[in-house]
Structures are given as structure tokens and as C-alpha cells.
Design a protein around this motif. Structure first.
Motif, PDB file in Angstrom:
ATOM      1  N   GLU A   1     -15.296 -21.637  11.635  1.00 44.86           N
ATOM      2  CA  GLU A   1     -16.481 -20.817  11.398  1.00 44.86           C
ATOM      3  C   GLU A   1     -16.233 -19.328  11.659  1.00 44.86           C
ATOM      4  O   GLU A   1     -17.155 -18.533  11.539  1.00 44.86           O
ATOM      5  CB  GLU A   1     -17.625 -21.302  12.296  1.00 44.86           C
ATOM      6  CG  GLU A   1     -18.077 -22.718  11.986  1.00 44.86           C
ATOM      7  CD  GLU A   1     -19.219 -23.158  12.876  1.00 44.86           C
ATOM      8  OE1 GLU A   1     -19.631 -22.328  13.732  1.00 44.86           O
ATOM      9  OE2 GLU A   1     -19.696 -24.299  12.732  1.00 44.86           O
ATOM     10  N   ARG A   2     -15.031 -18.955  12.002  1.00 47.17           N
ATOM     11  CA  ARG A   2     -14.744 -17.549  12.264  1.00 47.17           C
ATOM     12  C   ARG A   2     -14.685 -16.761  10.958  1.00 47.17           C
ATOM     13  O   ARG A   2     -14.150 -17.228   9.961  1.00 47.17           O
ATOM     14  CB  ARG A   2     -13.416 -17.408  13.006  1.00 47.17           C
ATOM     15  CG  ARG A   2     -13.469 -17.885  14.458  1.00 47.17           C
ATOM     16  CD  ARG A   2     -12.140 -17.677  15.143  1.00 47.17           C
ATOM     17  NE  ARG A   2     -12.172 -18.168  16.519  1.00 47.17           N
ATOM     18  CZ  ARG A   2     -11.123 -18.155  17.336  1.00 47.17           C
ATOM     19  NH1 ARG A   2      -9.958 -17.682  16.912  1.00 47.17           N
ATOM     20  NH2 ARG A   2     -11.233 -18.620  18.571  1.00 47.17           N
ATOM     21  N   GLN A   3     -15.221 -15.574  10.993  1.00 44.19           N
ATOM     22  CA  GLN A   3     -15.220 -14.662   9.845  1.00 44.19           C
ATOM     23  C   GLN A   3     -14.647 -13.318  10.271  1.00 44.19           C
ATOM     24  O   GLN A   3     -14.909 -12.847  11.378  1.00 44.19           O
ATOM     25  CB  GLN A   3     -16.635 -14.467   9.294  1.00 44.19           C
ATOM     26  CG  GLN A   3     -17.267 -15.740   8.755  1.00 44.19           C
ATOM     27  CD  GLN A   3     -18.661 -15.498   8.237  1.00 44.19           C
ATOM     28  OE1 GLN A   3     -19.174 -14.378   8.300  1.00 44.19           O
ATOM     29  NE2 GLN A   3     -19.296 -16.539   7.728  1.00 44.19           N
ATOM     30  N   LYS A   4     -13.880 -12.737   9.382  1.00 42.91           N
ATOM     31  CA  LYS A   4     -13.279 -11.441   9.675  1.00 42.91           C
ATOM     32  C   LYS A   4     -14.259 -10.306   9.344  1.00 42.91           C
ATOM     33  O   LYS A   4     -15.049 -10.417   8.401  1.00 42.91           O
ATOM     34  CB  LYS A   4     -11.996 -11.253   8.880  1.00 42.91           C
ATOM     35  CG  LYS A   4     -10.881 -12.207   9.305  1.00 42.91           C
ATOM     36  CD  LYS A   4      -9.590 -11.907   8.563  1.00 42.91           C
ATOM     37  CE  LYS A   4      -8.474 -12.822   9.035  1.00 42.91           C
ATOM     38  NZ  LYS A   4      -7.193 -12.543   8.346  1.00 42.91           N
ATOM     39  N   PRO A   5     -14.215  -9.222  10.086  1.00 44.80           N
ATOM     40  CA  PRO A   5     -15.142  -8.105   9.820  1.00 44.80           C
ATOM     41  C   PRO A   5     -14.761  -7.357   8.545  1.00 44.80           C
ATOM     42  O   PRO A   5     -13.612  -7.379   8.097  1.00 44.80           O
ATOM     43  CB  PRO A   5     -14.977  -7.213  11.059  1.00 44.80           C
ATOM     44  CG  PRO A   5     -13.605  -7.521  11.563  1.00 44.80           C
ATOM     45  CD  PRO A   5     -13.364  -8.967  11.268  1.00 44.80           C
ATOM     46  N   THR A   6     -15.738  -6.690   7.973  1.00 44.30           N
ATOM     47  CA  THR A   6     -15.558  -5.860   6.787  1.00 44.30           C
ATOM     48  C   THR A   6     -16.215  -4.502   7.030  1.00 44.30           C
ATOM     49  O   THR A   6     -17.009  -4.333   7.963  1.00 44.30           O
ATOM     50  CB  THR A   6     -16.161  -6.522   5.543  1.00 44.30           C
ATOM     51  OG1 THR A   6     -17.559  -6.770   5.784  1.00 44.30           O
ATOM     52  CG2 THR A   6     -15.468  -7.831   5.222  1.00 44.30           C
ATOM     53  N   ALA A   7     -15.883  -3.547   6.174  1.00 46.35           N
ATOM     54  CA  ALA A   7     -16.414  -2.190   6.327  1.00 46.35           C
ATOM     55  C   ALA A   7     -16.637  -1.584   4.951  1.00 46.35           C
ATOM     56  O   ALA A   7     -15.926  -1.894   3.984  1.00 46.35           O
ATOM     57  CB  ALA A   7     -15.462  -1.315   7.140  1.00 46.35           C
TER      58      ALA A   7
ATOM     59  N   LEU B   1     -20.342  -1.022   9.156  1.00 42.35           N
ATOM     60  CA  LEU B   1     -19.482  -2.081   9.667  1.00 42.35           C
ATOM     61  C   LEU B   1     -20.251  -3.395   9.679  1.00 42.35           C
ATOM     62  O   LEU B   1     -21.405  -3.441  10.124  1.00 42.35           O
ATOM     63  CB  LEU B   1     -18.990  -1.761  11.081  1.00 42.35           C
ATOM     64  CG  LEU B   1     -18.137  -0.497  11.241  1.00 42.35           C
ATOM     65  CD1 LEU B   1     -17.785  -0.283  12.699  1.00 42.35           C
ATOM     66  CD2 LEU B   1     -16.876  -0.576  10.391  1.00 42.35           C
ATOM     67  N   ALA B   2     -19.603  -4.446   9.207  1.00 40.15           N
ATOM     68  CA  ALA B   2     -20.160  -5.805   9.249  1.00 40.15           C
ATOM     69  C   ALA B   2     -19.279  -6.622  10.189  1.00 40.15           C
ATOM     70  O   ALA B   2     -18.250  -7.173   9.776  1.00 40.15           O
ATOM     71  CB  ALA B   2     -20.206  -6.425   7.858  1.00 40.15           C
ATOM     72  N   ILE B   3     -19.676  -6.663  11.450  1.00 39.18           N
ATOM     73  CA  ILE B   3     -18.901  -7.355  12.472  1.00 39.18           C
ATOM     74  C   ILE B   3     -19.585  -8.689  12.757  1.00 39.18           C
ATOM     75  O   ILE B   3     -20.718  -8.717  13.267  1.00 39.18           O
ATOM     76  CB  ILE B   3     -18.796  -6.510  13.755  1.00 39.18           C
ATOM     77  CG1 ILE B   3     -18.167  -5.154  13.430  1.00 39.18           C
ATOM     78  CG2 ILE B   3     -17.997  -7.240  14.819  1.00 39.18           C
ATOM     79  CD1 ILE B   3     -18.082  -4.219  14.616  1.00 39.18           C
ATOM     80  N   PRO B   4     -18.965  -9.814  12.427  1.00 34.75           N
ATOM     81  CA  PRO B   4     -19.609 -11.114  12.655  1.00 34.75           C
ATOM     82  C   PRO B   4     -19.652 -11.455  14.145  1.00 34.75           C
ATOM     83  O   PRO B   4     -18.892 -10.925  14.956  1.00 34.75           O
ATOM     84  CB  PRO B   4     -18.735 -12.099  11.871  1.00 34.75           C
ATOM     85  CG  PRO B   4     -17.399 -11.443  11.831  1.00 34.75           C
ATOM     86  CD  PRO B   4     -17.652  -9.966  11.780  1.00 34.75           C
ATOM     87  N   LYS B   5     -20.530 -12.354  14.472  1.00 37.50           N
ATOM     88  CA  LYS B   5     -20.675 -12.790  15.857  1.00 37.50           C
ATOM     89  C   LYS B   5     -19.510 -13.692  16.228  1.00 37.50           C
ATOM     90  O   LYS B   5     -19.158 -14.598  15.466  1.00 37.50           O
ATOM     91  CB  LYS B   5     -22.007 -13.525  16.031  1.00 37.50           C
ATOM     92  CG  LYS B   5     -22.312 -13.879  17.474  1.00 37.50           C
ATOM     93  CD  LYS B   5     -23.674 -14.549  17.580  1.00 37.50           C
ATOM     94  CE  LYS B   5     -24.008 -14.898  19.032  1.00 37.50           C
ATOM     95  NZ  LYS B   5     -25.327 -15.549  19.154  1.00 37.50           N
ATOM     96  N   PRO B   6     -18.872 -13.473  17.366  1.00 40.74           N
ATOM     97  CA  PRO B   6     -17.723 -14.320  17.736  1.00 40.74           C
ATOM     98  C   PRO B   6     -18.155 -15.754  17.998  1.00 40.74           C
ATOM     99  O   PRO B   6     -19.252 -16.025  18.498  1.00 40.74           O
ATOM    100  CB  PRO B   6     -17.179 -13.648  18.999  1.00 40.74           C
ATOM    101  CG  PRO B   6     -18.332 -12.858  19.542  1.00 40.74           C
ATOM    102  CD  PRO B   6     -19.135 -12.425  18.369  1.00 40.74           C
ATOM    103  N   THR B   7     -17.288 -16.695  17.632  1.00 44.11           N
ATOM    104  CA  THR B   7     -17.560 -18.107  17.808  1.00 44.11           C
ATOM    105  C   THR B   7     -16.301 -18.802  18.307  1.00 44.11           C
ATOM    106  O   THR B   7     -15.181 -18.319  18.116  1.00 44.11           O
ATOM    107  CB  THR B   7     -18.032 -18.750  16.498  1.00 44.11           C
ATOM    108  OG1 THR B   7     -18.249 -20.138  16.713  1.00 44.11           O
ATOM    109  CG2 THR B   7     -17.020 -18.543  15.394  1.00 44.11           C
TER     110      THR B   7
END
Length: 567
Positions: free
Chosen positions: A166-172, A155-161
């Protein structure tokens, strides 16, 4: 000395006794069979082994075996060394004891990582442990599928901002290890994608990549517009349904195998949601509905209207009013006194008349406002169109020529009349549900069918046909087995049976007493001589038996002997 000489002859005597008693070998064979059965039963009563752990790594396998040896638990390997087996009654106890030692260590860790959190752990370490636990739980859920042997989830969960840009959605990313000989279909891949996307916030199925152990991409990432297997099957089934309906309605008219049709369906698999809000004027004014009404009325009388020149002088208050004084006027020269007072008497009457007119036509103000709001017609429609609708149909029909007999009685192919072709076209339109608004197209062609002549292949001889070759191989195998059985019977089994089933030797006839007195006492018989005599009697009995059953064979043998002696 006599006893020492007799010892070497005892094995031969025992062998002769075994030959003389044919039941003894049977008894020995039965005893050996009973012993084998007893050994098998005792072996089957051994401990029942069950799998303790399977698919262990080399490091974990060595640690588990070392612990089993320390605990004095018997074990063995199964399935090519991929599983460790222990007695069935000790499986659960052994697992608990190994778990207390932290074995095996290479198992997938789940949310149990959050159980033993240390005091003062940083937020970063806590987030990493949570992500590891979530990955482990998802891997366990995926491994519960029958075709999946093991799974790894990343899981690639970005840091919340707080910044939206600058928000990025997670990927798997998921790696599947399938069992040998197993396969996973597209439905199961989609189920895994939805399972993972539902477990991670803001994770969409198109952001998940699934790969098998051979490096094949199983998910359709980046190509969501591609039709899946279910949609392709639906299109094929729809086309076949239209095709069967067309052929079923045209076959009774043109005959069997005289019509060919193809249908191409353009199916829309998009999901459309439409919301429409419209306002229309009231068509019937008598049926209008008043929504709200407001009336305002104002009336004012007797007030001095504002006048004068705009400015400071006009805004000053008026001066004090003086009472009117009547003063006699001095008559002018040449005027009589009576004439001089006439105008003075008439002026006050004119002033009173003017004042009355002014009072009756004083200032007055009247104002009236009215506001009426009517209801308007409003219609709101929300339509959701299900996928799978037919956008367009294209049908091509080819009809064979009709066979007609000419004057000589020979069948000749003739084209169909235009009226019949028009009927066929109309029937096809009705069968397919033709719609001009939808843009459907149909083409009916009348053409003779050309039957392709198959090339006649030379017929293979019977001994070269594959079926006959396979039959010959099977018969040769059976014949070889039969010959082997006959050889064993005539060369091995039959002589042994005859030897052990030979009739016993006749008892010696009693001699006269005088002869017994005159003859010296007989010496004990030699065992070798007795064995040769018994063999001779047995061979003689066999020859007699053969002579009785097949005299011709004996006659031919004797004839052969005589011919050999004459030579």
C-alpha cells in the motif's frame, strides 16, 4: 497732460533701446540659461527614491499605500505601477514598520510557519504546516534563478503505512512564471527537478512535472528515453569529427570538392554495471593450497565380536564355565583296553591346539578417516561502463570522376581505377577506426558530380535595388534637413542678426548759431517718426551692403524696375 501723453510711448522707447543695444538680448538669454541650469541642479538634489516592494497584488498594494500615508512617508510609482518607491534613506525603516503590521500578506510562507505552533495542535495540522513550509522554501529557492520571476510548488506526500503493497511514492508539480523575454533551457529544468527531488524523501525526478505560465510542459515526464540536447550535440559533434577526418585524408588524393562523406554514429548512452564472480579448477596440482585437513584413526583388538542370531536369546549373558574332566572310557566289545584309552589320550591335545589357534586369531578392529579441503580459484570483477560509447558506425563516401585530357586537349571525366578505389576504401577504414566485430559498414562509390546550374535571375535596375532605395531615402532626409536649415537661416536668423547688428545712425551735423537763433525751437520728436527713420536707415544700410557685395544683383533689380515703369 504732457506726462499722460508720454506714457504710451515708453514701451516703444524701451523696444527701440533694445534694438539699439544688440548685447542686451544675449544677456537675457544667458540669464535664462543660467536659471534653467539652477532649476535642474535643484531638481537633481531632490530625494533619491528606491524600490520598497515590487509585484504587489492589488490588495497588498492598497494596504501598503494606506500604511505609508498614515506614517507620512512620501512614495511614488515606477515601472508602470508595478513597484512602490520611497526615499532611499527610509527604505529599511519602512520595511521593518510594515513587517510589524504583517504587510505584505501575499508573500510565500516558508518554515516560519513552524515558529508559532499552538499548544495542543493536532498531528494533521502540524503535518500540513510542515508541507506548506517545505513548499514555500522550495518556491523561494526556485525563484532565485535569474529567469524565474515566481514559482509555485505543490507536493503530494502520501501518508506512511506499514504495509509494503500500500505504499505510494510522493509526487510534485511546479508552475514557473518566467520574466518577459526570458527562456529556461533543459539543463535548468533538470536542475530544478533534482533540487526538489533531493528535498523530499523517496521523490524521484521522473515524478516531478514542471509547467510554465503558458501551459507548456518543460519536464520529460514519462519519456525518459528521449535524448536531451546535450546528448544530441555529442552525437553531432562525434559525426562531424569522423567526417572531417575522412575528408582531410581523402582531399589530397582526389582534390578539393571532389569527395562527399556522411557518417552515422549509433551511440549507447546507457550506464551498465556488470559484476562477475567465477570459480576455476586448479590447473597445476603441485601448486595447490590446502585450506583445511582432518584425520581420524581408531584401533580395537581382543574383544569378542558380536555373533549369533539377532534377538532376545542372543542378548542373554553367557552361562558359567566348567572345568574339563577326563573320564576313562569303557572299552567296547572286541576292543583291547589299551586301544580304548588311546583316543582319550589324544583328544586333550587336539583341544589345546584349537584353543591356541583361537587365541592367536582373536577379534581385531582398525579404522582411519582423512579429510583434506583445498583452496579454489575465485575472481570477482565489477565493471561500470560509461555512457557515450559507439556501438556502430556507418560511413558513405562518394568520390567524383577524375578529369583527364583527351587527344584534343579537352577535359573528359573518367572513373577512378579499381586500385585507387581500394586505397580510398582502406584509408577511410583507417580514418574511421573500422571494426568488423562492432558491425561497422562502409560504402565507397565513384560517380560524377552534377553541378546544378543556378537560375540566372534578371538583374534589377539600379533605381530598383533595395540598397539604392535605402540610400535615396537617407539622402532625401539629409537634403530636407539642409533645406530647412537654409530656410531658417535666410528667413529668420539672418534678418534678425542684420537688424541687431546694423551700424548706428550718424550724429546730426551742428548748425550755425545764426540759424539756431533764427529758427524757432524744435518740438520734441515723435517716437513713431524716430522708429520709422531708424528703420529707413537700417534698410538703406542693408541695400548699400548688398550693392557692395553683389552689384549684379542690384543692377538686375534696377533693370527690372525700369522695365516695369516703361510698361
Amino acid at each position: 497732460m504732457t506726462a499722460a501723453v508720454a506714457l504710451p510711448g515708453r514701451p516703444a522707447e524701451m523696444l527701440e533701446r533694445l534694438k539699439a543695444n544688440p548685447r542686451l538680448p544675449l544677456m537675457l538669454g544667458g540669464a535664462a540659461l543660467a536659471a534653467a541650469i539652477a532649476v535642474g541642479v535643484l531638481w537633481s538634489r531632490g530625494p533619491d527614491y528606491k524600490v520598497l516592494y515590487s509585484n504587489l497584488s492589488e490588495r497588498d498594494g492598497g494596504a501598503v499605500l494606506q500604511s505609508l500615508q498614515q506614517m507620512n512617508v512620501p512614495y511614488k510609482f515606477a515601472e508602470g505601477g508595478g513597484a512602490v518607491m520611497v526615499p532611499a534613506e527610509k527604505v529599511h525603516e519602512t520595511r521593518l514598520r510594515l513587517a510589524s503590521q504583517g504587510l505584505p500578506k501575499s508573500g510565500t510562507a516558508g518554515m516560519e510557519l513552524m515558529d508559532n505552533q499552538k499548544f495542543g495542535i493536532s498531528q494533521f495540522a502540524e503535518q500540513v504546516n510542515y508541507q506548506r513550509g517545505l513548499e514555500g522554501e522550495l518556491a523561494r529557492s526556485i525563484e532565485s534563478i535569474a529567469a524565474v520571476q515566481s514559482a509555485r510548488v505543490h507536493l503530494a506526500i502520501p501518508k506512511p503505512t506499514l504495509f509494503v503493497r500500500e505504499r505510494q511514492k510522493p509526487t510534485a508539480s511546479i508552475v514557473l512564471q518566467l520574466y518577459p523575454g526570458r527562456a529556461i533551457d533543459e539543463g535548468q529544468v533538470a536542475a530544478i527537478s533534482h533540487l526538489v527531488s533531493s528535498s523530499v524523501p523517496e521523490l524521484t525526478p521522473k515524478s516531478i512535472s514542471i509547467v510554465d505560465q503558458h501551459g507548456n510542459l518543460l519536464s520529460n515526464t514519462g519519456n525518459e528515453r528521449m535524448l536531451d540536447a546535450t546528448q544530441l550535440k555529442y552525437v553531432q559533434a562525434l559525426e562531424q569529427n569522423y567526417l572531417k577526418r575522412i575528408e582531410a585524408i581523402l582531399t589530397p588524393i582526389v582534390g578539393k570538392d571532389n569527395v562527399r562523406a556522411q557518417v552515422t554514429a549509433d551511440v549507447d548512452f546507457s550506464i551498465v554495471e556488470h559484476t562477475d564472480e567465477s570459480y576455476k579448477p586448479n590447473q597445476d596440482p603441485t601448486r595447490t593450497a590446502i585450506r583445511s585437513q582432518q584425520t581420524s584413526e581408531s584401533t580395537q583388538q581382543g574383544a569378542t565380536p558380536p555373533g549369533g542370531v539377532p534377538g532376545a536369546l542372543s542378548n542373554q549373558p553367557p552361562a558359567a564355565a566348567a572345568a574339563p574332566v577326563t573320564t576313562p572310557q569303557t572299552p567296547r566289545a572286541g576292543q583291547a583296553p589299551g586301544q580304548a584309552g588311546a583316543p582319550a589320550q589324544g583328544q586333550p591335545g587336539q583341544a589345546a591346539q584349537g584353543a591356541t589357534t583361537t587365541a592367536s586369531s582373536g577379534p581385531s578392529s582398525n579404522r582411519r578417516d582423512s579429510t583434506v579441503n583445498y583452496e579454489l580459484d575465485r575472481s570477482v570483477r565489477h565493471v561500470q561502463q560509461a555512457p557515450g560509447g559507439v556501438r556502430r558506425l556507418s560511413v558513405a563516401v562518394v568520390v567524383n570522376y577524375r578529369q583527364q585530357a583527351d587527344a584534343k586537349g579537352k577535359l573528359v571525366a573518367e572513373p577512378l581505377p579499381p586500385a585507387l578505389l581500394a586505397q580510398i576504401q582502406n584509408l577511410t577504414k583507417e580514418a574511421m577506426g573500422f571494426s568488423a566485430d562492432r558491425g561497422d559498414s562502409i560504402n565507397v562509390v565513384n560517380s560524377p558530380f552534377t553541378a546544378e546550374r543556378e537560375k540566372a535571375e534578371p538583374e534589377l535596375p539600379m533605381w530598383k535595388q533595395p540598397e539604392m532605395i535605402a540610400l535615396g531615402k537617407s539622402l532625401a532626409g539629409y537634403l530636407l534637413l539642409a533645406l530647412l536649415a537654409l530656410f531658417v537661416w535666410f528667413k529668420v536668423a539672418r534678418p534678425i542678426l542684420r537688424r541687431y547688428t546694423a551700424p548706428p545712425l550718424p550724429a546730426p551735423e551742428p548748425r550755425d548759431e545764426t540759424e539756431a537763433v533764427l529758427l524757432p525751437p524744435e518740438e520734441p520728436a515723435n517716437p513713431e517718426i524716430l522708429r520709422l527713420a531708424a528703420k529707413y536707415e537700417s534698410d538703406l544700410a542693408l541695400v548699400r551692403d548688398a550693392a557692395q557685395r553683389d552689384p549684379r544683383l542690384v543692377a538686375s533689380v534696377i533693370k527690372n524696375w525700369i522695365s516695369n515703369d516703361n510698361r
